[in-house]
Design an enzyme around this catalytic site. Structure first.
Site, PDB file in Angstrom:
ATOM      1  CG  ASP A 191      35.488 -20.314   5.743  1.00  0.00           C
ATOM      2  OD1 ASP A 191      36.514 -19.492   5.377  1.00  0.00           O
ATOM      3  OD2 ASP A 191      35.727 -21.453   6.127  1.00  0.00           O
ATOM      4  CB  CYS A 192      29.970 -17.208   7.534  1.00  0.00           C
ATOM      5  SG  CYS A 192      28.129 -16.208   7.839  1.00  0.00           S
ATOM      6  N   GLY A 193      29.646 -14.729   5.024  1.00  0.00           N
ATOM      7  CA  GLY A 193      29.767 -13.351   4.774  1.00  0.00           C
ATOM      8  C   GLY A 193      28.944 -12.575   5.800  1.00  0.00           C
TER       9      GLY A 193
END
Length: 140
Positions: free
Chosen positions: A9-11
């Site tokens: 979920d983290c870029g």
């Protein structure tokens, strides 16, 4: 072998994983939010990366504030206990290679841990160039 403690979920975490794979590596991907942490595991990673529980604490988009972990009086032991209970509290991604262990923020920090890079060019999801068309690191 390369291991990435990854949050899809983290870029930044996605950028680091894509960079590792674009360089031709097949990393072991550990989705730590699903799998969780143990105290010995975190202590080992933090020692290898020269981090403390406080310096590895994710302070935004996490329950750190509501758990009162941002107070100066909170000890590293208390933060560590919370990280085991709430894995999302650990900042990410953490990458382990034969060259070392690092919290790879910003994404290009991972280049210091790789023996070879993508041939180039390589850009982050937001379009920021990390490696130019000649395969050289871009410093911004």
């Amino acid at each position: 072998m390369i291991v990435i403690y990854h949050n899809p979920d983290c870029g930044t975490s996605r950028n680091v994983l894509q960079l590792i794979e674009a360089a031709g590596y097949l990393p072991q991907v550990i989705e730590y939010v699903k799998e969780g942490w143990t105290k010995p595991q975190l202590l080992g990673l933090f020692a290898a990366a020269d981090l403390t529980p406080r310096s590895a604490l994710r302070t935004t988009k996490s329950p750190a504030a509501e758990l009162n972990l941002l107070e100066e009086t909170v000890t590293d032991a208390q933060i560590l206990d919370a990280m085991v209970e709430y894995p999302i509290l650990v900042n990410r991604p953490i990458v382990c290679t034969p060259k070392g262990v690092r919290l790879c923020r910003p994404s290009e920090v991972v280049l210091d841990l790789l023996d070879h890079w993508p041939s180039g060019p390589f850009a982050k999801e937001d379009g920021e160039l990390i490696i130019d068309e000649r395969g050289n690191r871009v410093y911004t």
